[in-house]
Design a protein around this motif. Structure first.
Motif, PDB file in Angstrom:
ATOM      1  N   LYS A  26       2.612   9.274   6.156  1.00 17.68           N
ATOM      2  CA  LYS A  26       3.858   9.415   6.919  1.00 17.68           C
ATOM      3  C   LYS A  26       4.090   8.197   7.804  1.00 17.68           C
ATOM      4  CE  LYS A  26       6.288  12.513  10.103  1.00 17.68           C
ATOM      5  NZ  LYS A  26       6.224  13.795  10.858  1.00 17.68           N
ATOM      6  N   LEU A  27       3.045   7.733   8.468  1.00 17.62           N
ATOM      7  CA  LEU A  27       3.170   6.559   9.330  1.00 17.62           C
ATOM      8  C   LEU A  27       3.495   5.319   8.509  1.00 17.62           C
ATOM      9  CD1 LEU A  27       0.161   7.080  11.781  1.00 17.62           C
ATOM     10  CD2 LEU A  27       2.588   7.153  12.376  1.00 17.62           C
ATOM     11  N   LEU A  28       2.856   5.189   7.358  1.00 18.08           N
ATOM     12  CA  LEU A  28       3.073   4.014   6.526  1.00 18.08           C
ATOM     13  C   LEU A  28       4.487   3.986   5.950  1.00 18.08           C
ATOM     14  CD1 LEU A  28       1.606   1.502   5.511  1.00 18.08           C
ATOM     15  CD2 LEU A  28       0.853   2.817   3.514  1.00 18.08           C
ATOM     16  N   ALA A  29       5.067   5.156   5.752  1.00 15.59           N
ATOM     17  CA  ALA A  29       6.433   5.243   5.225  1.00 15.59           C
ATOM     18  C   ALA A  29       7.491   5.060   6.311  1.00 15.59           C
ATOM     19  CB  ALA A  29       6.633   6.593   4.537  1.00 15.59           C
ATOM     20  N   SER A  30       7.061   4.953   7.559  1.00 14.21           N
ATOM     21  CA  SER A  30       7.986   4.783   8.667  1.00 14.21           C
ATOM     22  C   SER A  30       8.705   3.429   8.575  1.00 14.21           C
ATOM     23  CB  SER A  30       7.227   4.873   9.991  1.00 14.21           C
ATOM     24  OG  SER A  30       8.025   4.448  11.078  1.00 14.21           O
ATOM     25  N   SER A  31       9.890   3.370   9.154  1.00 10.03           N
ATOM     26  CA  SER A  31      10.620   2.103   9.208  1.00 10.03           C
ATOM     27  C   SER A  31      10.129   1.215  10.348  1.00 10.03           C
ATOM     28  CB  SER A  31      12.124   2.374   9.377  1.00 10.03           C
ATOM     29  OG  SER A  31      12.370   3.099  10.574  1.00 10.03           O
ATOM     30  N   GLU A  32       9.283   1.776  11.209  1.00  5.54           N
ATOM     31  CA  GLU A  32       8.746   1.032  12.347  1.00  5.54           C
ATOM     32  C   GLU A  32       7.457   0.320  11.962  1.00  5.54           C
ATOM     33  OE1 GLU A  32      10.249   0.724  15.247  1.00  5.54           O
ATOM     34  OE2 GLU A  32      11.903   2.045  14.651  1.00  5.54           O
ATOM     35  N   LEU A  33       7.423  -1.006  12.136  1.00  2.00           N
ATOM     36  CA  LEU A  33       6.238  -1.780  11.778  1.00  2.00           C
ATOM     37  C   LEU A  33       5.007  -1.352  12.569  1.00  2.00           C
ATOM     38  CD1 LEU A  33       7.658  -5.406  11.367  1.00  2.00           C
ATOM     39  CD2 LEU A  33       6.816  -3.870   9.577  1.00  2.00           C
ATOM     40  N   GLU A  34       5.195  -0.961  13.811  1.00  2.00           N
ATOM     41  CA  GLU A  34       4.066  -0.539  14.630  1.00  2.00           C
ATOM     42  C   GLU A  34       3.429   0.718  14.056  1.00  2.00           C
ATOM     43  OE1 GLU A  34       1.099  -0.616  17.195  1.00  2.00           O
ATOM     44  OE2 GLU A  34       2.606  -2.200  16.964  1.00  2.00           O
ATOM     45  N   ASN A  35       4.234   1.637  13.568  1.00  2.00           N
ATOM     46  CA  ASN A  35       3.700   2.840  12.919  1.00  2.00           C
ATOM     47  C   ASN A  35       2.973   2.488  11.629  1.00  2.00           C
ATOM     48  OD1 ASN A  35       4.583   4.699  14.840  1.00  2.00           O
ATOM     49  ND2 ASN A  35       6.549   5.020  13.823  1.00  2.00           N
ATOM     50  N   GLN A  36       3.499   1.556  10.882  1.00  2.00           N
ATOM     51  CA  GLN A  36       2.858   1.121   9.643  1.00  2.00           C
ATOM     52  C   GLN A  36       1.495   0.499   9.919  1.00  2.00           C
ATOM     53  OE1 GLN A  36       5.588  -1.466   7.578  1.00  2.00           O
ATOM     54  NE2 GLN A  36       7.268   0.005   7.699  1.00  2.00           N
ATOM     55  N   ARG A  37       1.435  -0.353  10.941  1.00  2.00           N
ATOM     56  CA  ARG A  37       0.150  -0.961  11.310  1.00  2.00           C
ATOM     57  C   ARG A  37      -0.835   0.099  11.792  1.00  2.00           C
ATOM     58  NH1 ARG A  37       3.289  -5.658  12.813  1.00  2.00           N
ATOM     59  NH2 ARG A  37       3.833  -4.770  14.839  1.00  2.00           N
ATOM     60  N   LYS A  38      -0.335   1.066  12.555  1.00  2.00           N
ATOM     61  CA  LYS A  38      -1.191   2.151  13.036  1.00  2.00           C
ATOM     62  C   LYS A  38      -1.786   2.915  11.858  1.00  2.00           C
ATOM     63  CE  LYS A  38       0.349   4.385  16.565  1.00  2.00           C
ATOM     64  NZ  LYS A  38       1.144   5.328  17.412  1.00  2.00           N
ATOM     65  N   ALA A  39      -0.984   3.130  10.820  1.00  2.00           N
ATOM     66  CA  ALA A  39      -1.464   3.834   9.631  1.00  2.00           C
ATOM     67  C   ALA A  39      -2.627   3.093   8.991  1.00  2.00           C
ATOM     68  CB  ALA A  39      -0.328   3.984   8.613  1.00  2.00           C
ATOM     69  N   LEU A  40      -2.522   1.778   8.880  1.00  2.00           N
ATOM     70  CA  LEU A  40      -3.581   0.998   8.239  1.00  2.00           C
ATOM     71  C   LEU A  40      -4.849   0.972   9.089  1.00  2.00           C
ATOM     72  CD1 LEU A  40      -1.686  -2.028   6.656  1.00  2.00           C
ATOM     73  CD2 LEU A  40      -2.215   0.207   5.689  1.00  2.00           C
ATOM     74  N   VAL A  41      -4.677   0.889  10.401  1.00  2.00           N
ATOM     75  CA  VAL A  41      -5.848   0.908  11.288  1.00  2.00           C
ATOM     76  C   VAL A  41      -6.595   2.233  11.155  1.00  2.00           C
ATOM     77  CG1 VAL A  41      -6.603   0.924  13.690  1.00  2.00           C
ATOM     78  CG2 VAL A  41      -4.917  -0.770  12.934  1.00  2.00           C
ATOM     79  N   LYS A  42      -5.852   3.331  11.198  1.00  2.00           N
ATOM     80  CA  LYS A  42      -6.475   4.648  11.081  1.00  2.00           C
ATOM     81  C   LYS A  42      -7.096   4.832   9.698  1.00  2.00           C
ATOM     82  CE  LYS A  42      -3.543   7.147  14.403  1.00  2.00           C
ATOM     83  NZ  LYS A  42      -4.636   7.727  15.206  1.00  2.00           N
ATOM     84  N   ALA A  43      -6.386   4.428   8.661  1.00  2.00           N
ATOM     85  CA  ALA A  43      -6.888   4.586   7.299  1.00  2.00           C
ATOM     86  C   ALA A  43      -8.095   3.693   7.046  1.00  2.00           C
ATOM     87  CB  ALA A  43      -5.785   4.268   6.298  1.00  2.00           C
TER      88      ALA A  43
END
Length: 204
Positions: A26-43
């Protein structure tokens, strides 16, 4: 180690999905780059691959954490069963070039899966051992995975359909049966059940 059944692995992945991986997707599919980066850090922590991408290479380029990976993921399009091995190979090379030529096949497939899901199959040592393919040969691995899935599809489908009867054992016990029915019929869900089964088998 006792052999794990498809029923066991289906519940294991359901909990893994509901508890963690659904959030990353869900975070990675977000339009917000910060959410996308957060997804990769957590994953990266979840999949235990963060150590394969040393921060020094990002620091040298004045890049955010995982920025080269995120740039690659956001450039991906039109992935199909006929070109998935080429997509994985190109993505792996692109990431490797940014991180000192490191071996990043497993990491690449895991992050690609979060972005695309099926037809990407997650490559890791345990699954490779279970499928008896050569180290680093993703084409052979993908073919062997397809063959094994075809042989086990009926068992996997049955195990997935049984999940609605054991929701009280899941991390989201209040999930509606209609929701779990929709979830477990997805191709990517059933393939990940096989992935968990192979991981357990290769780790025995």
């Amino acid at each position: 180690m006792p052999k794990q059944t498809f029923d066991y692995c289906a519940l294991q992945f359901l909990n893994q999905w509901l508890g963690k991986e659904a959030v990353y997707c869900k975070l990675l599919a977000s339009s917000e780059l910060e959410n996308q980066r957060k997804a990769l850090v957590k994953a990266g922590g979840h999949f235990r691959v963060a150590r394969n991408l040393p921060k020094k290479f990002e620091t040298a380029g004045n890049l955010y954490r995982y920025q080269p990976v995120l740039d690659m993921l956001n450039d991906i399009c039109d992935v199909s069963s006929s070109n998935v091995t080429d997509v994985v190979d190109q993505a792996r090379n692109r990431i490797s070039d940014q991180y000192g030529g490191r071996s990043v096949l497993s990491l690449t497939t895991k992050f690609l899966w979060l972005k695309i899901k099926s037809p990407v199959r997650i490559y890791d040592k345990q699954a490779r051992i279970a499928l008896k393919t050569a180290d680093g040969d993703f084409v052979a691995f993908n073919d062997a995975f397809s063959d094994r899935y075809a042989k086990c599809e009926k068992q996997i489908t049955e195990a997935c359909s049984n999940l609605e009867n054991v929701l009280s054992y899941s991390v989201q016990s209040d999930m509606k049966k209609s929701e779990v029915k929709n979830l477990v019929t997805e191709q990517w869900f059933k393939e990940r059940v096989l992935d968990v089964y192979l991981w357990n088998q290769g780790n025995a």
